[in-house]
Design a protein around this motif. Structure first.
Motif, PDB file in Angstrom:
ATOM      1  N   ARG A 172       0.814  -1.199   0.000  1.00 48.66           N
ATOM      2  CA  ARG A 172       0.000   0.000   0.000  1.00 48.66           C
ATOM      3  C   ARG A 172       0.857   1.262   0.000  1.00 48.66           C
ATOM      4  NH1 ARG A 172      -2.689  -2.612   3.698  1.00 48.66           N
ATOM      5  NH2 ARG A 172      -2.304  -1.096   5.325  1.00 48.66           N
ATOM      6  N   HIS A 173       2.162   1.094  -0.139  1.00 47.75           N
ATOM      7  CA  HIS A 173       2.996   2.289  -0.196  1.00 47.75           C
ATOM      8  C   HIS A 173       2.716   3.046  -1.486  1.00 47.75           C
ATOM      9  CE1 HIS A 173       5.749   1.074   3.095  1.00 47.75           C
ATOM     10  NE2 HIS A 173       5.179  -0.076   2.827  1.00 47.75           N
TER      11      HIS A 173
ATOM     12  N   PRO B  44      -3.148  10.919  -3.851  1.00 49.38           N
ATOM     13  CA  PRO B  44      -3.250   9.527  -4.266  1.00 49.38           C
ATOM     14  C   PRO B  44      -3.784   9.349  -5.680  1.00 49.38           C
ATOM     15  CG  PRO B  44      -5.083  10.068  -2.854  1.00 49.38           C
ATOM     16  CD  PRO B  44      -4.237  11.303  -2.958  1.00 49.38           C
TER      17      PRO B  44
ATOM     18  N   TRP C 165      -7.501  -0.725  -4.399  1.00 51.89           N
ATOM     19  CA  TRP C 165      -7.367   0.600  -3.789  1.00 51.89           C
ATOM     20  C   TRP C 165      -8.301   0.727  -2.586  1.00 51.89           C
ATOM     21  CZ3 TRP C 165      -9.175   5.800  -6.409  1.00 51.89           C
ATOM     22  CH2 TRP C 165      -8.809   6.881  -5.592  1.00 51.89           C
ATOM     23  N   LYS C 166      -9.598   0.709  -2.855  1.00 55.13           N
ATOM     24  CA  LYS C 166     -10.536   0.974  -1.759  1.00 55.13           C
ATOM     25  C   LYS C 166     -11.905   0.397  -2.101  1.00 55.13           C
ATOM     26  CE  LYS C 166     -11.837   5.447  -3.698  1.00 55.13           C
ATOM     27  NZ  LYS C 166     -11.986   6.887  -3.520  1.00 55.13           N
TER      28      LYS C 166
ATOM     29  N   THR D 288     -14.978  -0.573   5.196  1.00 60.46           N
ATOM     30  CA  THR D 288     -14.014   0.320   4.559  1.00 60.46           C
ATOM     31  C   THR D 288     -12.626  -0.323   4.557  1.00 60.46           C
ATOM     32  OG1 THR D 288     -15.320   2.215   5.303  1.00 60.46           O
ATOM     33  CG2 THR D 288     -13.072   2.665   4.627  1.00 60.46           C
TER      34      THR D 288
ATOM     35  N   GLU E  98      -4.807  -2.265  13.138  1.00 61.67           N
ATOM     36  CA  GLU E  98      -4.153  -0.992  13.477  1.00 61.67           C
ATOM     37  C   GLU E  98      -5.041  -0.156  14.391  1.00 61.67           C
ATOM     38  OE1 GLU E  98      -2.150   1.530  10.771  1.00 61.67           O
ATOM     39  OE2 GLU E  98      -1.600  -0.138   9.461  1.00 61.67           O
TER      40      GLU E  98
ATOM     41  N   VAL F 157     -10.827   7.143  10.070  1.00 59.67           N
ATOM     42  CA  VAL F 157      -9.402   6.790  10.079  1.00 59.67           C
ATOM     43  C   VAL F 157      -9.105   5.791   8.960  1.00 59.67           C
ATOM     44  CG1 VAL F 157      -7.548   5.786  11.462  1.00 59.67           C
ATOM     45  CG2 VAL F 157      -9.300   7.211  12.566  1.00 59.67           C
ATOM     46  N   VAL F 158      -9.980   4.777   8.850  1.00 62.36           N
ATOM     47  CA  VAL F 158      -9.744   3.743   7.844  1.00 62.36           C
ATOM     48  C   VAL F 158      -9.978   4.309   6.436  1.00 62.36           C
ATOM     49  CG1 VAL F 158     -10.384   1.452   7.039  1.00 62.36           C
ATOM     50  CG2 VAL F 158     -10.375   1.939   9.480  1.00 62.36           C
ATOM     51  N   ALA F 159     -11.022   5.126   6.286  1.00 62.19           N
ATOM     52  CA  ALA F 159     -11.320   5.697   4.963  1.00 62.19           C
ATOM     53  C   ALA F 159     -10.139   6.526   4.468  1.00 62.19           C
ATOM     54  CB  ALA F 159     -12.581   6.549   5.028  1.00 62.19           C
TER      55      ALA F 159
ATOM     56  N   LYS G 294      -6.957   6.162   5.391  1.00 63.53           N
ATOM     57  CA  LYS G 294      -5.842   5.251   5.086  1.00 63.53           C
ATOM     58  C   LYS G 294      -6.000   4.639   3.700  1.00 63.53           C
ATOM     59  CE  LYS G 294      -3.663   2.503   7.819  1.00 63.53           C
ATOM     60  NZ  LYS G 294      -2.412   2.949   8.426  1.00 63.53           N
ATOM     61  N   MET G 295      -7.223   4.230   3.386  1.00 67.34           N
ATOM     62  CA  MET G 295      -7.453   3.585   2.099  1.00 67.34           C
ATOM     63  C   MET G 295      -7.338   4.609   0.961  1.00 67.34           C
ATOM     64  SD  MET G 295      -7.839   0.624   3.319  1.00 67.34           S
ATOM     65  CE  MET G 295      -8.000  -0.239   1.776  1.00 67.34           C
ATOM     66  N   GLU G 296      -8.037   5.725   1.131  1.00 63.91           N
ATOM     67  CA  GLU G 296      -8.068   6.742   0.078  1.00 63.91           C
ATOM     68  C   GLU G 296      -6.654   7.231  -0.258  1.00 63.91           C
ATOM     69  OE1 GLU G 296     -10.670   7.961  -1.623  1.00 63.91           O
ATOM     70  OE2 GLU G 296      -9.462   9.438  -2.718  1.00 63.91           O
ATOM     71  N   ASN G 297      -5.903   7.522   0.817  1.00 62.15           N
ATOM     72  CA  ASN G 297      -4.595   8.158   0.631  1.00 62.15           C
ATOM     73  C   ASN G 297      -3.435   7.175   0.689  1.00 62.15           C
ATOM     74  OD1 ASN G 297      -5.427  11.026   0.436  1.00 62.15           O
ATOM     75  ND2 ASN G 297      -6.318  10.592   2.451  1.00 62.15           N
ATOM     76  N   GLU G 298      -3.758   5.885   0.761  1.00 61.04           N
ATOM     77  CA  GLU G 298      -2.736   4.838   0.774  1.00 61.04           C
ATOM     78  C   GLU G 298      -1.653   5.131   1.802  1.00 61.04           C
ATOM     79  OE1 GLU G 298      -2.191   5.227  -3.515  1.00 61.04           O
ATOM     80  OE2 GLU G 298      -3.020   3.221  -3.721  1.00 61.04           O
ATOM     81  N   VAL G 299      -2.108   5.433   3.008  1.00 61.56           N
ATOM     82  CA  VAL G 299      -1.184   5.753   4.101  1.00 61.56           C
ATOM     83  C   VAL G 299      -0.528   4.444   4.561  1.00 61.56           C
ATOM     84  CG1 VAL G 299      -0.990   6.793   6.390  1.00 61.56           C
ATOM     85  CG2 VAL G 299      -2.692   7.658   4.782  1.00 61.56           C
ATOM     86  N   PRO G 300       0.793   4.419   4.701  1.00 57.97           N
ATOM     87  CA  PRO G 300       1.476   3.154   5.025  1.00 57.97           C
ATOM     88  C   PRO G 300       1.056   2.577   6.379  1.00 57.97           C
ATOM     89  CG  PRO G 300       3.045   4.833   4.311  1.00 57.97           C
ATOM     90  CD  PRO G 300       1.730   5.526   4.481  1.00 57.97           C
TER      91      PRO G 300
ATOM     92  N   LEU H 237       0.868   4.136  10.225  1.00 63.36           N
ATOM     93  CA  LEU H 237       0.778   5.593  10.232  1.00 63.36           C
ATOM     94  C   LEU H 237      -0.651   5.991   9.902  1.00 63.36           C
ATOM     95  CD1 LEU H 237       3.983   6.300   8.097  1.00 63.36           C
ATOM     96  CD2 LEU H 237       3.773   6.461  10.588  1.00 63.36           C
TER      97      LEU H 237
ATOM     98  N   ARG I  56      -3.281   9.692   9.186  1.00 62.90           N
ATOM     99  CA  ARG I  56      -3.409  11.147   9.085  1.00 62.90           C
ATOM    100  C   ARG I  56      -4.508  11.683   9.994  1.00 62.90           C
ATOM    101  NH1 ARG I  56      -3.100  12.434   2.600  1.00 62.90           N
ATOM    102  NH2 ARG I  56      -1.066  11.516   2.210  1.00 62.90           N
TER     103      ARG I  56
END
Lengths: 746, 184
Positions: free
Chosen positions: A31-32, A40, A73-74, A93, A635, B25-27, B29-35, B38, B40
């Motif tokens: 996912r990097h 993105p 992706w999502k 999600t 997480e 938080v999860v949305a 992470k997925m949208e922005n492909e946060v590693p 970590l 945002r």
């Protein structure tokens, strides 16, 4: 000939022997960001979408899976979908984590004995399915086809159910009945001749007053209901929350009633008493639609708020005030029936009391109460008649539990240990997506039953604990990699949703549609699966209602014409599906079986000194034990904590963050320790943890040994005599402070 | 040609509706492909009072896109900047050296270092906002407790909400003039 065992050892999945190969499959779970950028979405990115409905929990929200340049992706909610209204919950999600989890089951496994040790051997699909087909044919010859039981939880189970029926067994069960919402189904069925269903027919969005009894909406993230609760609160709805814990919902409520656990029925009877005594009930509704009011009035005459006070610890004035609040907003008052309601063994009676309370408020079939659900009618793909079993498990079950509306998983487990007759044996289990070790109380008995089997086949995504007891483990593709049957569920409008594969199955996993069709061929049962493949099956069904697979791949969700009003028209005659045709406040059906025709409160066991009642609940970040290894969701939460009141903590010298072991009233000691969370948000006579943690499968490294499994501490089960539910809340725990060190990080 | 009015994007979050479910938080992470490891945005839970008189507040928190941003002032290379058409605070990864001055300067602990070495944080999902969509967190919230819009537009939903409802910001005493508002 496959080796047979007279006893099974629990096998850790990673101890696989044989044709082990290096991990294969594309590294789609990176996912990097591939570019050094904060954004993105770049110009020129190829974004593709495909329709699905979620399988991370039973709510089954429809959504669109997005891939970017061919990589996952999502997943986002489908705007037309009445389960999600375009918004998936936390778990949905993060659903891609189920697909990317590198610790998924990867290949079929068969139990073999090598040098005196039982291990799993990785095998081809052909070998695995040949093995199962052969075993099932021997079992059919020896014990009859009725000796096959199927346990299911999840959509892909539909194929396995067809196979079970084609084989000649009617023994199909789901722990979601007797371990979860069965008492609610029985209680409402006995009262209204109908069930609450799933998704629930609760009209929360239009309610003005909502009563939650032990239900913690918001922590249990039943998407549509939580969204409606948001609307309800934004509109100024008044909430009354009954819970020994200051739940998230209690934090939004006007009235929090921190009830003494196990006494809810006394409170509900006192509310009924007040509504009748103060003539606050809906007289027209009661006269028009119900029977047994006079008997009810007489039965609750002594259930005064003053009577309930020492039982529940809720002050009489509060009981009166909250009853009046309910009446003020009726019929737009919803006394929520809850969902996981197997608590104390009298749960059908408590659900009955809730049903009766709603009837007095006139909320069933009325706006803001319970609407009349509508379900799409989609013809079945034609197939030959199933063979008629010589005996049926549900009939055996109903001899003991007359209102078991579905076979009882725990009862089938018990009958596997002790068959009702020599010619009524259970010798094979198909277990689909149902981790029975963590979901059925009394684990030792479950293992004893497994030892009695000639065959245990587990179909799963993850190496859940139940896999360790299997003869054959079949790795299923995740919901993002497969077709499944249409989603046809009740709602305000008839609606269907399609799940199509967004990605190719990873590793050597397969969709159940493919697995079962192949297995059926090996068993000589192909005539029950006459379609070419999943696409042909779906297209045929869709064409019967004027749609097609191509159309559904484009639109994902289809809403069909309304079938009628959502509420009883004012003053309408309504015939209920009960023997009297009325809402039965007094139940002659129950009386006939020797049960209380009107619910009666009886005291439950109390914790001994130094012990605390163990209560369990849900987290918004996880679905039971199913998601606790999902790399995205862990997480947010990777272990559960034990809620302890400061007074209790002081008595034991506990500190927040400290790990403790627990031991229950039967001397059952926890396998893994749990972290203490000292909080004012709970009573002093109980402790609380979220269910689904404390996994013992090392191959699930993110969940192994993280937190505690409440189920292993449930050795005292209060069985509901009406429908067979397994009440789990009369278990009491004490602290064991020695050697409580957390598991080493994996 | 009339000058285009600069946007003041704000987020308004209704704590009376927030249930702390972490969907935001999860949305993100997925949208922005946060590693892995970590994020945002995050959720804070605050409990006040004693049994049985209790109050719990959940807050979804992130970069406040401050009108007076200490991170931007602290940045020695100009990597941290405010978008010229709005108040959205951004980081240019090409200019960022990963010196962490901004991380230290931010009173909200909103910034972190990406595995590649540059600083990252909430962008208000600018790529979505430019397309007329809400940020991912707002778009997914199951209780609809989050609102996004332009505070320079008096007719916007966020302007109306802040006119009608009691609200607060986090750590206003730091003088950052934050742009995330919490309805109470």
């Amino acid at each position: 000939m496959p080796t047979s065992f007279n006893r099974r050892d629990f096998i850790k999945i990673g101890a696989a022997a044989g044709i082990g190969t290096a991990m294969v499959g594309p590294s789609l779970f990176r996912r990097h960001p591939t570019a050094r950028t904060t954004y993105p979405r770049q110009q020129g990115d190829l974004i593709e979408t495909s329709p699905t409905y979620c399988e991370i929990c039973f709510w089954k929200c429809a959504g669109w899976v997005h891939s970017k340049n061919g990589k996952p992706w999502k997943v986002v909610g489908h705007p037309e979908d009445q389960h999600s209204h375009g918004r998936l919950c936390t778990r949905g999600t993060g659903g891609i984590g189920a697909y990317t989890d590198p610790e998924r089951l990867k290949r079929p496994l068969i139990r073999v004995e090598e040098r005196g040790e039982q291990v799993f051997r990785e095998v081809s699909w052909d070998e695995a399915l040949d093995y199962i087909a052969h075993k099932l044919s021997v079992i059919k010859e020896t014990h009859g086809p009725e000796s096959l039981a199927m346990f299911s939880h999840g959509t892909g189970a539909s194929h396995w159910k067809t196979l079970t029926k084609a084989y000649g067994s009617a023994c199909i069960t789901a722990p979601s009945f007797a371990q979860c919402r069965g008492p609610r189904a029985a209680g409402f069925y006995l009262t209204y001749g109908d069930v609450v269903g799933s998704p629930e027919r609760t009209d929360i969005a239009n309610s003005r007053c909502m009563v939650l009894i032990g239900s913690h909406l918001g922590e249990n993230l039943h998407n549509g209901q939580v969204q409606e609760m948001g609307t309800f609160l934004a509109n100024g709805g008044e909430m009354i929350v009954v819970d020994p814990r200051f739940s998230t919902a209690a934090g939004k409520a006007k009235h929090w009633l921190p009830i003494k656990p196990s006494t809810d029925l006394a409170l509900i009877l006192a509310w009924i008493h007040v509504l009748i005594e103060e003539e606050l009930y809906d007289r027209d509704y009661v006269e028009r639609y119900t029977t047994g009011f006079e008997q009810l009035k007489e039965a609750v005459a002594t259930n005064t708020p003053e009577w309930a006070y020492p039982i529940t610890t809720i002050e009489p004035a509060v009981i009166r005030e909250t009853a009046r609040t309910m009446a003020r907003y009726a019929p737009a008052t919803l006394v929520h029936p809850g969902r996981h309601v197997t608590w104390y063994g009298d749960d059908t009676q408590r659900s009955r009391a809730i049903a009766i309370l709603n009837a007095l408020l006139g909320s069933w079939g009325r706006e803001g109460g319970f609407y009349i659900p509508q379900t799409a009618q989609v013809p079945e793909y034609p197939h030959p008649e199933y063979p008629e079993p010589s005996w049926k498990m549900c009939e055996e079950t109903q001899k003991i539990f007359p209102y078991a509306l579905s076979p009882v998983a725990s009862h089938i487990r018990d009958m596997t240990v002790a068959p009702p007759a020599p010619d009524k044996q259970v010798k094979a289990w198909l277990v689909y997506g149902s981790n029975l070790i963590l979901s059925l109380p009394d684990i030792e008995k479950t293992i004893q039953a497994i030892q009695n089997l000639d065959l245990l086949v587990v179909i799963d995504i993850m190496p859940a604990e139940i896999c360790g007891w299997a003869d054959v483990v079949l790795p299923e593709a995740t919901y993002l990699e497969r077709y499944d049957d249409l989603r046809i569920s009740p709602g305000r409008r008839p609606q269907i949703a399609l799940r199509a594969p967004a990605f190719e199955p990873m590793y050597d996993t397969k969709p159940s549609g493919w697995i079962v069709k192949k297995l059926a061929a090996k068993m000589g049962l192909s005539q029950y699966f006459p379609w070419e493949d999943d696409e042909d099956y779906l297209d045929w069904r869709l064409r019967q209602i004027g749609s097609s697979l191509d159309e559904m791949l484009e639109i994902g969700v289809k809403t069909l014409p309304s079938q009628g009003p959502l509420y009883f028209p004012p003053g309408a005659d309504v015939t209920f599906n009960t023997p009297s045709g009325m809402i039965e406040l007094y139940s002659e059906q129950l009386e006939q079986y020797g049960f209380d025709p009107i619910p009666v409160y009886r005291a439950h066991q109390e914790p001994p000194a130094g012990y605390y009642r163990l209560i369990q609940g849900r987290s918004p970040f996880h679905t039971f034990a199913r998601t606790t290894n999902n790399p995205i969701l862990t997480e947010l939460q990777d272990e559960n904590t034990l809620w302890v009141h400061p007074t209790t903590a002081k008595d034991w010298g506990l500190e927040t963050g400290q790990y403790v072991h627990l031991e229950n009233q039967d001397g059952k000691h926890s396998t893994f320790p749990i972290r203490v969370q000292i909080t004012e948000r709970i009573r002093t006579d109980c402790v609380y943890m979220v269910h689904g943690f404390g996994h013992s499968q090392k191959q699930m490294s993110r969940s192994y040994g993280k937190g505690m499994d409440d189920n292993e501490l449930v050795t005292n089960v209060d069985v509901d005599p009406i429908m067979g539910g397994t009440g789990r809340r009369s278990n009491f725990v004490t602290f064991k402070l020695e050697n409580a060190t957390p598991m080493e990080a994996a | 040609m009339a000058a285009k009015q600069k946007k003041r994007y704000v987020m308004v979050i209704d704590t009376l509706l927030c249930i702390g479910c972490g969907d935001c938080v999860v949305a993100c992470k997925m949208e922005n492909e946060v590693p892995d490891g970590l994020s945002r945005d995050w959720v804070v839970e605050e409990v006040q009072g004693e049994f049985p008189n209790l109050h719990v507040e959940y807050r979804s928190e992130r970069c406040n896109h401050c009108s007076n941003p200490p991170c931007v002032y602290a940045c020695p290379t100009g990597a941290s900047f405010i978008d010229e058409d709005s108040n959205i605070t951004l980081v240019d990864p090409e200019l960022c050296t990963g010196c962490k001055s901004c991380v230290a300067a931010c009173p909200y602990d909103a910034r972190f270092i990406m595995p590649e070495g540059y600083v990252s944080k909430c962008t208000f999902c600018m790529h979505r906002v430019n397309d007329g969509e809400d940020p991912a967190c707002v778009s997914v919230c199951p209780t609809h407790c989050m609102y996004f819009g332009d505070l320079n537009d008096p007719e916007s939903e966020v302007s109306q909400l802040l006119k009608q409802r009691q609200h607060k910001t986090i750590a206003p005493e730091t003088g950052t003039d934050p742009n995330i508002f919490y309805l109470t």
